[in-house]
Design a protein around this motif. Structure first.
Motif, mmCIF file in Angstrom:
data_model
loop_
_atom_site.group_PDB
_atom_site.id
_atom_site.type_symbol
_atom_site.label_atom_id
_atom_site.label_comp_id
_atom_site.label_asym_id
_atom_site.label_seq_id
_atom_site.Cartn_x
_atom_site.Cartn_y
_atom_site.Cartn_z
ATOM 1 N N LYS A 5 -0.205 5.039 -2.438
ATOM 2 C CA LYS A 5 0.067 4.015 -1.440
ATOM 3 C C LYS A 5 -0.460 4.434 -0.061
ATOM 4 N N LYS A 6 -0.350 5.719 0.243
ATOM 5 C CA LYS A 6 -0.858 6.219 1.515
ATOM 6 C C LYS A 6 -2.374 6.034 1.611
ATOM 7 N N LYS A 9 -3.147 2.372 2.085
ATOM 8 C CA LYS A 9 -2.809 1.964 3.447
ATOM 9 C C LYS A 9 -3.873 2.443 4.431
#
Length: 238
Positions: A5-6, A9
């Protein structure tokens, strides 16, 4: 937050930044093109093609080699589009008022079913312009090509360019960047259907020609030199 997810993002943030920078760059180039030639548009026709004596005297004083009329599509094989008709009417009146002794018609003659030059030449002759004073650029496939070939093929150094105002900025900018001394008469005698789309597309076209002018890209086609100071009949191709 997981590592995946990082990463996603971060990628999204970078994409937003790149898109923002691209948008700013487009706006800056668009502003630069328009602002640099704003004062070169010396007259805007509205409603009709009547020029007063002061306008004519100012344009004559520029001593242009020709009046350059840019193509704008055709309705059928014998009829100019409304935009092109307005350009032709304005340019022909400038010729008849003695602003320049030659007219250069530049348009797309790349397809048998879309021969802008045939229509433009026919219109000018029917309006009473002598054949020898009409020059035809059959390879004006784009605004950039038209401006480049005006210099390289026809030997034009100074010209009055006739087209609608939204298009004048790019034509004049390219001409100036290629070493021409160009001035614009904007032929906006009416409102034209689809202008919002045309305005948006023109922004992208300015970006494209900004780049081409920066590297002095050559026109799509070259050809034999036909001096604007002579007779234009040899350029008619009919």
């Amino acid at each position: 937050m997981t590592a995946k997810k990082k990463i996603l993002k971060t990628i999204a943030a970078v994409a937003v930044i790149i898109a923002a920078l691209a948008a700013v760059s487009v706006l800056m180039v668009n502003f630069s093109v328009k602002n640099s030639v704003e004062d070169k548009i010396i007259y805007t026709v509205t409603g009709d093609t009547a020029f007063d004596n002061e306008n004519i005297s100012e344009m004559k004083a520029l001593e242009p080699d020709c009046i350059l009329i840019l193509g704008a599509g055709i309705t059928d094989k014998d009829t100019p589009s409304p935009m092109l008709k307005d350009r032709l009417d304005a340019g022909i009146q400038l010729y008849k008022e003695g602003v320049a002794s030659k007219i250069l018609l530049s348009g797309d003659n790349g397809q048998q079913e879309h021969n802008e030059i045939h229509v433009m030449l026919k219109y000018a002759k029917e309006a009473g312009v002598p054949e020898e004073d009409i020059f035809c650029d059959h390879a004006g496939f784009s605004t950039y090509d038209s401006m480049y070939r005006a210099s390289s093929i026809f030997g034009v150094e100074r010209a009055i360019v006739v087209t609608q105002k939204y298009h004048q900025y790019r034509a004049l900018y390219v001409g100036e960047e290629l070493g021409l001394d160009v001035w614009g008469v904007a032929s906006d005698q009416e409102e034209y259907a689809g202008q919002s789309y045309r305005d948006l597309r023109e922004i992208l076209a300015r970006i494209k020609d900004f780049g081409k002018a920066a590297i002095k890209s050559e026109s799509v086609l070259g050809g034999e030199v036909i001096p604007i100071s002579g007779s234009g009949i040899i350029s008619h191709g009919e």
